[in-house]
Write an enzyme that holds these catalytic residues in place. Structure first.
Site, PDB file in Angstrom:
ATOM      1  N   ARG A  19      -1.738  22.812  69.940  1.00  0.00           N
ATOM      2  CA  ARG A  19      -1.238  23.757  70.934  1.00  0.00           C
ATOM      3  C   ARG A  19      -2.070  23.634  72.205  1.00  0.00           C
ATOM      4  O   ARG A  19      -1.792  22.820  73.052  1.00  0.00           O
ATOM      5  CB  ARG A  19      -1.279  25.187  70.378  1.00  0.00           C
ATOM      6  CG  ARG A  19      -0.121  25.488  69.448  1.00  0.00           C
ATOM      7  CD  ARG A  19      -0.402  26.666  68.569  1.00  0.00           C
ATOM      8  NE  ARG A  19      -1.456  26.349  67.615  1.00  0.00           N
ATOM      9  CZ  ARG A  19      -1.851  27.147  66.635  1.00  0.00           C
ATOM     10  NH1 ARG A  19      -1.281  28.317  66.481  1.00  0.00           N
ATOM     11  NH2 ARG A  19      -2.795  26.773  65.808  1.00  0.00           N
ATOM     12  N   SER A  26       0.818  32.027  63.259  1.00  0.00           N
ATOM     13  CA  SER A  26       1.114  32.946  62.145  1.00  0.00           C
ATOM     14  C   SER A  26       0.467  34.301  62.419  1.00  0.00           C
ATOM     15  O   SER A  26       1.046  35.340  62.103  1.00  0.00           O
ATOM     16  CB  SER A  26       0.585  32.368  60.836  1.00  0.00           C
ATOM     17  OG  SER A  26       1.225  31.154  60.528  1.00  0.00           O
ATOM     18  N   LYS A  62     -10.133  32.093  52.450  1.00  0.00           N
ATOM     19  CA  LYS A  62      -9.334  32.593  53.556  1.00  0.00           C
ATOM     20  C   LYS A  62      -8.370  33.657  53.041  1.00  0.00           C
ATOM     21  O   LYS A  62      -7.556  33.379  52.159  1.00  0.00           O
ATOM     22  CB  LYS A  62      -8.565  31.422  54.189  1.00  0.00           C
ATOM     23  CG  LYS A  62      -8.096  31.700  55.598  1.00  0.00           C
ATOM     24  CD  LYS A  62      -7.647  30.402  56.268  1.00  0.00           C
ATOM     25  CE  LYS A  62      -6.931  30.679  57.584  1.00  0.00           C
ATOM     26  NZ  LYS A  62      -6.459  29.458  58.229  1.00  0.00           N
ATOM     27  N   HIS A  76       5.456  25.693  63.367  1.00  0.00           N
ATOM     28  CA  HIS A  76       5.306  24.793  62.208  1.00  0.00           C
ATOM     29  C   HIS A  76       6.598  23.990  61.987  1.00  0.00           C
ATOM     30  O   HIS A  76       6.553  22.783  61.767  1.00  0.00           O
ATOM     31  CB  HIS A  76       5.058  25.594  60.925  1.00  0.00           C
ATOM     32  CG  HIS A  76       3.745  26.320  60.866  1.00  0.00           C
ATOM     33  ND1 HIS A  76       3.655  27.664  60.605  1.00  0.00           N
ATOM     34  CD2 HIS A  76       2.473  25.881  60.994  1.00  0.00           C
ATOM     35  CE1 HIS A  76       2.371  28.023  60.570  1.00  0.00           C
ATOM     36  NE2 HIS A  76       1.634  26.963  60.819  1.00  0.00           N
TER      37      HIS A  76
HETATM   38  P1  ADP Z   1      -4.539  25.889  59.313  1.00  0.00           P
HETATM   39  O1  ADP Z   1      -5.114  27.157  58.769  1.00  0.00           O
HETATM   40  O2  ADP Z   1      -4.851  24.682  58.470  1.00  0.00           O
HETATM   41  O3  ADP Z   1      -4.789  25.643  60.793  1.00  0.00           O
HETATM   42  P2  ADP Z   1      -1.868  26.700  60.045  1.00  0.00           P
HETATM   43  O4  ADP Z   1      -0.806  27.142  59.102  1.00  0.00           O
HETATM   44  O5  ADP Z   1      -2.411  27.711  61.001  1.00  0.00           O
HETATM   45  O6  ADP Z   1      -2.985  26.070  59.137  1.00  0.00           O
HETATM   46  O7  ADP Z   1      -1.358  25.461  60.911  1.00  0.00           O
HETATM   47  C1  ADP Z   1      -0.899  24.283  60.284  1.00  0.00           C
HETATM   48  C2  ADP Z   1      -0.587  23.238  61.349  1.00  0.00           C
HETATM   49  O8  ADP Z   1       0.460  23.672  62.193  1.00  0.00           O
HETATM   50  C3  ADP Z   1      -1.779  22.960  62.272  1.00  0.00           C
HETATM   51  O9  ADP Z   1      -1.782  21.581  62.581  1.00  0.00           O
HETATM   52  C4  ADP Z   1      -1.459  23.771  63.494  1.00  0.00           C
HETATM   53  O10 ADP Z   1      -2.068  23.242  64.658  1.00  0.00           O
HETATM   54  C5  ADP Z   1       0.052  23.616  63.545  1.00  0.00           C
HETATM   55  N1  ADP Z   1       0.674  24.698  64.297  1.00  0.00           N
HETATM   56  C6  ADP Z   1       0.592  26.021  64.062  1.00  0.00           C
HETATM   57  N2  ADP Z   1       1.282  26.715  64.989  1.00  0.00           N
HETATM   58  C7  ADP Z   1       1.821  25.792  65.850  1.00  0.00           C
HETATM   59  C8  ADP Z   1       2.619  25.865  67.046  1.00  0.00           C
HETATM   60  N3  ADP Z   1       2.998  27.033  67.544  1.00  0.00           N
HETATM   61  N4  ADP Z   1       2.964  24.707  67.647  1.00  0.00           N
HETATM   62  C9  ADP Z   1       2.548  23.522  67.144  1.00  0.00           C
HETATM   63  N5  ADP Z   1       1.795  23.381  66.027  1.00  0.00           N
HETATM   64  C10 ADP Z   1       1.423  24.503  65.386  1.00  0.00           C
END
Ligand code: ADP
Length: 162
Positions: A90, A128, A41, A17
């Site tokens: 990703r 996460s 969620k 992130h």
């Molecule tokens: P959501 O539940 O809305 O997917 P997340 O917190 O899982 O929320 O992810 C928020 C954003 O961060 C999304 O666009 C996700 O693709 C991006 N993201 C999460 N992990 C990574 C990573 N390792 N590399 C690049 N982008 C990431």
């Protein structure tokens, strides 16, 4: 002034992130990290915890702020006069869901563009969920989460009832 929104659950914020947020902060005048309040969620961290951890992780980026919102993302984007929604990509597995969300958001707010930033290679497998799994078993999460919040995340899993 070009304003971008980086929406997500941030449960908790990871280096994946932070990389996306940092790169967005170099592209836009202002970046809003928007923590979603999705009651459906189940999150490991409360909204207040997710906000506090995220705010600490981005404190060194002067044009980045943290906010939360319960509702349609496009409405928030409109209200804040933002024009871009930034998401990280990703693997191919992210693609279908992200494509669907981007098209739905475009339909709801044609003035906002969704922009995808490719993950840094080292964060390709980072999520996460992975952090929570490793920390839950007392494993080492160094390098997976911002160093300034690592102790708080570890403490949370050492005392899960807190
Ligand atoms: P959501 O539940 O809305 O997917 P997340 O917190 O899982 O929320 O992810 C928020 C954003 O961060 C999304 O666009 C996700 O693709 C991006 N993201 C999460 N992990 C990574 C990573 N390792 N590399 C690049 N982008 C990431």
């Amino acid at each position: 002034m070009k304003i971008a929104v980086c929406p997500g659950s941030f449960d908790p914020i990871t280096m994946g992130h932070l990389d996306i947020i940092t790169r967005a902060s170099a592209l836009f005048d202002r970046v809003i990290v928007l923590i979603s309040i999705n009651v459906a969620k189940k999150t490991a961290f409360t909204l207040a915890e997710r906000e506090a951890l995220t705010a600490k992780a981005v404190a060194h980026l002067p044009n980045v702020e943290v906010d939360s919102f319960d509702g349609l993302l496009v409405e928030y984007v409109r209200a804040r006069q933002a024009t871009v929604i930034v998401r990280g990509l990703r693997a191919m597995s992210d693609f279908e869901y992200e494509f669907q969300m981007a098209l739905a958001n475009k339909r709801l707010n044609p003035e906002a563009e969704t922009m995808f930033l490719t993950t840094a290679a080292e964060n390709m497998y980072l999520s996460s969920s992975l952090v929570k799994q490793i920390a839950g078993f007392g494993g080492n999460i160094t390098g997976l989460v911002p160093a300034c919040i690592q102790p708080e995340i570890e403490a949370r899993f050492a005392n899960p009832s807190r």
